[in-house]
Scaffold this motif. Structure first.
Motif, PDB file in Angstrom:
ATOM      1  N   PRO A  33       0.657  -1.371   0.089  1.00 22.46           N
ATOM      2  CA  PRO A  33      -0.123  -0.613   0.066  1.00 22.46           C
ATOM      3  C   PRO A  33       0.960   1.537   0.144  1.00 22.46           C
ATOM      4  CG  PRO A  33      -0.877  -1.393   1.602  1.00 22.46           C
ATOM      5  CD  PRO A  33       0.428  -2.026   1.166  1.00 22.46           C
ATOM      6  N   LYS A  34       1.963   1.121   0.010  1.00 21.01           N
ATOM      7  CA  LYS A  34       2.779   2.741   0.552  1.00 21.01           C
ATOM      8  C   LYS A  34       3.862   2.382  -0.767  1.00 21.01           C
ATOM      9  CE  LYS A  34       2.570   3.014   5.294  1.00 21.01           C
ATOM     10  NZ  LYS A  34       1.700   1.803   5.538  1.00 21.01           N
ATOM     11  N   TRP A  38      -1.407   4.391  -6.003  1.00 24.47           N
ATOM     12  CA  TRP A  38      -2.608   3.726  -5.015  1.00 24.47           C
ATOM     13  C   TRP A  38      -3.423   4.669  -5.484  1.00 24.47           C
ATOM     14  CZ3 TRP A  38      -3.416  -0.957  -5.639  1.00 24.47           C
ATOM     15  CH2 TRP A  38      -2.350  -2.031  -5.603  1.00 24.47           C
ATOM     16  N   ALA A  40      -6.528   6.199  -3.274  1.00 22.67           N
ATOM     17  CA  ALA A  40      -7.452   5.681  -2.016  1.00 22.67           C
ATOM     18  C   ALA A  40      -8.876   6.246  -2.849  1.00 22.67           C
ATOM     19  CB  ALA A  40      -6.561   6.346  -0.892  1.00 22.67           C
ATOM     20  N   ASP A  42     -12.348   6.445  -0.317  1.00 22.52           N
ATOM     21  CA  ASP A  42     -12.391   6.251   1.215  1.00 22.52           C
ATOM     22  C   ASP A  42     -13.779   7.481   1.237  1.00 22.52           C
ATOM     23  OD1 ASP A  42     -12.558   6.174   4.209  1.00 22.52           O
ATOM     24  OD2 ASP A  42     -10.407   6.887   3.757  1.00 22.52           O
ATOM     25  N   ARG A  47     -13.576   1.434   0.476  1.00 23.42           N
ATOM     26  CA  ARG A  47     -12.717   1.018   1.316  1.00 23.42           C
ATOM     27  C   ARG A  47     -11.546   0.577   0.565  1.00 23.42           C
ATOM     28  NH1 ARG A  47     -11.249   1.287   7.458  1.00 23.42           N
ATOM     29  NH2 ARG A  47      -8.776   1.604   6.971  1.00 23.42           N
ATOM     30  N   LYS A  48     -10.657   1.105  -0.274  1.00 18.24           N
ATOM     31  CA  LYS A  48     -10.013   0.026  -1.139  1.00 18.24           C
ATOM     32  C   LYS A  48      -8.784   1.166  -1.572  1.00 18.24           C
ATOM     33  CE  LYS A  48     -12.650  -0.267  -5.644  1.00 18.24           C
ATOM     34  NZ  LYS A  48     -13.080  -0.758  -6.261  1.00 18.24           N
ATOM     35  N   LEU A  49      -7.662   0.289  -2.621  1.00 17.49           N
ATOM     36  CA  LEU A  49      -6.713   1.089  -3.305  1.00 17.49           C
ATOM     37  C   LEU A  49      -7.051   0.975  -4.524  1.00 17.49           C
ATOM     38  CD1 LEU A  49      -4.449   1.031  -0.500  1.00 17.49           C
ATOM     39  CD2 LEU A  49      -4.963   3.030  -0.635  1.00 17.49           C
ATOM     40  N   THR A  51      -4.749   0.922  -8.134  1.00 18.45           N
ATOM     41  CA  THR A  51      -4.034   1.279  -9.341  1.00 18.45           C
ATOM     42  C   THR A  51      -4.276   0.750 -10.871  1.00 18.45           C
ATOM     43  OG1 THR A  51      -1.554   1.879  -9.754  1.00 18.45           O
ATOM     44  CG2 THR A  51      -2.082   0.327  -9.090  1.00 18.45           C
ATOM     45  N   HIS A  98      -6.345  -3.980  -7.528  1.00 19.69           N
ATOM     46  CA  HIS A  98      -6.870  -3.317  -6.575  1.00 19.69           C
ATOM     47  C   HIS A  98      -6.161  -4.174  -5.315  1.00 19.69           C
ATOM     48  CE1 HIS A  98     -10.431  -2.292  -9.057  1.00 19.69           C
ATOM     49  NE2 HIS A  98      -9.773  -2.006  -9.054  1.00 19.69           N
ATOM     50  N   GLU A 101      -6.996  -3.418   2.446  1.00 16.56           N
ATOM     51  CA  GLU A 101      -7.046  -3.309   3.579  1.00 16.56           C
ATOM     52  C   GLU A 101      -7.355  -3.757   5.005  1.00 16.56           C
ATOM     53  OE1 GLU A 101      -3.010  -0.540   4.366  1.00 16.56           O
ATOM     54  OE2 GLU A 101      -4.903   0.598   2.983  1.00 16.56           O
ATOM     55  N   THR A 187      -3.657  -7.726   2.944  1.00 12.93           N
ATOM     56  CA  THR A 187      -4.254  -6.934   2.442  1.00 12.93           C
ATOM     57  C   THR A 187      -5.635  -8.241   1.292  1.00 12.93           C
ATOM     58  OG1 THR A 187      -3.061  -6.852   0.640  1.00 12.93           O
ATOM     59  CG2 THR A 187      -2.978  -4.993   2.610  1.00 12.93           C
TER      60      THR A 187
END
Length: 204
Positions: A33-34, A38, A40, A42, A47-49, A51, A98, A101, A187
């Motif tokens: 995630p970092k 991504w 985000a 929210d 609530r997902k990431l 790219t 996708h 978390e 995740t």
């Protein structure tokens, strides 16, 4: 036939979808995630990431996406679903990688029907899960809901190398509404691809 007659809308679950070493390579380079740009989501709905930036993807991932957007796989989808004239999406609008978390969710919904750039009709979702040793208690099951949104008709655990294909209409309601309960640091990972046609039957 199994695809066309599935409830609550046409879909199929295919386990052991690819040779494991192919997905092992994708999983090994899946950005955490970092580590990537991504986007985000929210909100109370999701609530997902996500790219679709291929510069954040490794060679195994780019190769797999190319194969899933190539002619042989599109031909397979046409035979499976009976939908002719399918067109893949090189822009990965709404698709790509996708990741969800702990605590993330995706409320039950129906997807957008038209491609934002081409105007083509979105007809199919293909979801490929990358979650090794995923446990039932983690949640994150893909839920397929009835046309009237009154009941969940199918629950699909997002386990490693499981592929789900389903038809996209204004009543193909799906999601995973309960917050994810996986351990911190883990995740729910997936690849999402969508396929289009020029038109769709009027009843859809």
């Amino acid at each position: 036939e199994a695809y066309a007659t599935a409830s609550p809308f046409p879909h199929i679950v295919i386990d052991d979808f690819l040779p494991e070493h192919v997905l092992d390579g994708v999983l090994a380079e899946f950005p955490n995630p970092k580590d990537a740009d991504w986007f985000a989501f929210d909100s109370p709905l999701e609530r997902k990431l996500a790219t679709k930036d291929d510069s954040a993807m490794g060679p195994a991932t780019r190769q797999l996406l190319a194969e899933l957007n190539a002619g042989p796989f599109v031909d397979f989808l046409e035979r499976l679903t009976g939908i002719e004239g399918l067109v893949p999406d090189p822009h990965l609008a709404g698709g790509g990688l996708h990741q969800i978390e702990r605590g993330g969710h995706l409320k039950v919904h129906a997807d957008f029907n038209r491609h934002p750039r081409t105007g083509l009709e979105r007809r199919l979702n293909v979801l490929l899960y990358l979650n090794r040793d995923w446990k039932q208690e983690y949640g994150g099951e893909l839920e397929l809901w009835s046309r009237d949104m009154k009941s969940c008709q199918a629950r699909i655990l997002p386990i490693f190398n499981r592929c789900v294909v389903f038809s996209t209409t204004s009543t193909s309601f799906h999601g995973h509404p309960e917050p994810l309960a996986c351990p911190e640091g883990e995740t729910r990972k997936s690849i999402a691809l969508y396929y289009y046609t020029k038109d769709r039957p009027p009843e859809q």
